[in-house]
Enzyme design. Structure first.
Site, PDB file in Angstrom:
ATOM      1  CB  CYS A  60      -0.990  -0.008   1.160  1.00  0.00           C
ATOM      2  SG  CYS A  60      -0.232   0.074   2.803  1.00  0.00           S
ATOM      3  CG  HIS A 105      -4.513  -0.025   3.824  1.00  0.00           C
ATOM      4  ND1 HIS A 105      -3.705  -0.761   3.005  1.00  0.00           N
ATOM      5  CD2 HIS A 105      -5.573   0.374   3.065  1.00  0.00           C
ATOM      6  CE1 HIS A 105      -4.249  -0.828   1.799  1.00  0.00           C
ATOM      7  NE2 HIS A 105      -5.385  -0.136   1.802  1.00  0.00           N
ATOM      8  CG  HIS A 114      -6.844   0.863  -1.554  1.00  0.00           C
ATOM      9  ND1 HIS A 114      -6.801  -0.244  -0.739  1.00  0.00           N
ATOM     10  CD2 HIS A 114      -8.057   0.816  -2.181  1.00  0.00           C
ATOM     11  CE1 HIS A 114      -7.941  -0.924  -0.853  1.00  0.00           C
ATOM     12  NE2 HIS A 114      -8.721  -0.301  -1.722  1.00  0.00           N
TER      13      HIS A 114
END
Length: 422
Positions: free
Chosen positions: A332, A381, A393
């Site tokens: 990520c 994240h 993402h």
């Protein structure tokens, strides 16, 4: 401040339309949907694969997003096949794309005719060097392609045993370099010259004393660069053309082949020079003039945001790879760091570091970072906010994708939005 808010609202609407004008996942077969720039769809990846197979899509990675690279490949294909050049993949373009081209599959060979054995009085033809041309097949064709590739004339990414249009063009270019009639047919003379050229390039140069130039003819300080030239001057030329945006091949070499020739012609055309593909002193002088005038681009924050989201869109479908930081796979934070680095915006490597290096905002705007607490305490994240509660993402189970902030999973884990100061 008020102008910035208005601009971000306009950008929110624009990017929402660009990303969500078509469904992200579809079950239809290729050909059921019209594809154009801005489309995100599984069919786009199949389209890119077909264009790549035919030699038009040059990017190393296929994605589900129809961006400028895909549009250019479609327009090149349309132009080469006599279609309307609009960059939109409709019924006629689909029909032509799904046809098997000469380079895709060789036609089935015709049955061999029964030839009577020659009698004692019948002269036997010399078949030691068999002529090869369009539609020829066999190992001899593959060997011909390998030799032409070694010499820099055959530029297709792989060799085959089929003599198609790409092989014809490679042979024609070689014939031009040897001042032969450019037929594209590999006759006995052409094959012999190819063999000699390969042998000469492989053989070490024989030692010899350099001849002194005649006193009446001083050696020139520079020479023209053209098709077939090799050496460090060619590598320097390609680097300059690449910096000016004309040499798009991914690798710099020391050989002046068709790609370099096309790049030189594009530069000459763009700057009003005779389009010859030959680099003379006047061409080098013009390149220096353009380089000196080329200003350092200064991007506004809005331009950076637009480019970052475009960069992200081009990577849709890229798989998730733990600790991945390249288009072959991202985690990520590696994904976020990569798309911003392409716009010269440096970010720390980890999610926690990015959380600490950015400024909190009450509501996210397009281009802001949205953070979540997932597998560990604190920010673990993140993604880039696109507007309309959507963010892009790299998810561990999805790869690079678009998700919705209103979904319960993300609502329960949402920590807040932060802005990068650039």
């Amino acid at each position: 401040m008020e102008n910035t808010v208005v601009k971000r609202l306009v950008m929110t609407s624009a990017f929402a339309g660009a990303f969500f004008a078509v469904p992200l996942v579809g079950e239809a077969a290729l050909g059921d949907n019209t594809l154009k720039q801005g489309t995100t769809h599984a069919d786009v990846q199949q389209l890119q694969s077909i264009l790549k197979q035919k030699g038009y899509f040059k990017d190393s990675q296929t994605t589900t997003y129809f961006g400028p690279i895909t549009k250019k490949a479609v327009m090149d294909f349309q132009r080469a096949n006599g279609l309307v050049v609009d960059g939109i993949v409709g019924k006629n373009t689909y029909s032509k794309l799904l046809q098997k081209s000469f380079q895709d599959t060789a036609p089935k060979p015709a049955p061999k005719p029964i030839i009577a054995k020659p009698s004692a009085t019948t002269p036997v033809a010399n078949t030691s060097t068999k002529e090869m041309k369009l539609y020829s097949t066999g190992q001899a064709v593959m060997k011909l392609q390998q030799d032409l590739k070694f010499l820099g004339f055959f530029t297709y990414y792989k060799t085959t045993d089929y003599y198609g249009t790409i092989t014809t063009e490679a042979v024609r270019k070689f014939q031009i370099s040897q001042k032969l009639k450019a037929t594209g047919v590999a006759d006995a003379k052409t094959q012999e010259l190819i063999r000699k050229a390969v042998a000469a390039k492989k053989a070490p140069p024989a030692p010899s004393k350099p001849a002194k130039p005649p006193a009446s003819k001083p050696q020139p300080t520079s020479k023209d660069l053209k098709f077939g030239t090799t050496g460090p001057e060619v590598k320097h030329l390609q680097t300059r053309l690449k910096n000016l945006g004309f040499f798009t091949y991914p690798m710099i070499t020391d050989y002046f082949g068709t790609v370099t020739e096309d790049s030189v012609e594009a530069f000459q055309k763009a700057h009003g020079l005779p389009v010859t593909g030959i680099v003379t002193k006047s061409v080098l002088d013009k390149m220096t003039e353009v380089e000196n005038k080329k200003p350092e681009p200064v991007k506004t924050p809005n331009e950076i945001t637009i480019n970052v989201i475009a960069n992200a869109a081009e990577l849709m479908g890229t798989p998730y790879v733990w600790a991945g930081t390249t288009p072959s796979g991202f985690d990520c934070s590696g994904f976020i760091q990569y798309v911003f680095a392409k716009e010269d915006v440096a970010l720390p490597r980890t999610v926690a570091q990015m959380w600490n290096a950015t400024t909190a905002v009450s509501k996210p705007a397009v281009g802001d970072l949205v953070f979540f607490e997932t597998y560990a305490t604190g920010a673990s994240h993140l993604g880039i906010y696109l507007g309309n509660n959507q963010f892009v993402h790299s998810g561990s189970s999805t790869g690079v994708t678009i998700s919705n902030l209103t979904y319960k999973y993300w609502q329960d884990r949402y920590l807040g939005a932060k802005r990068i100061n650039y």
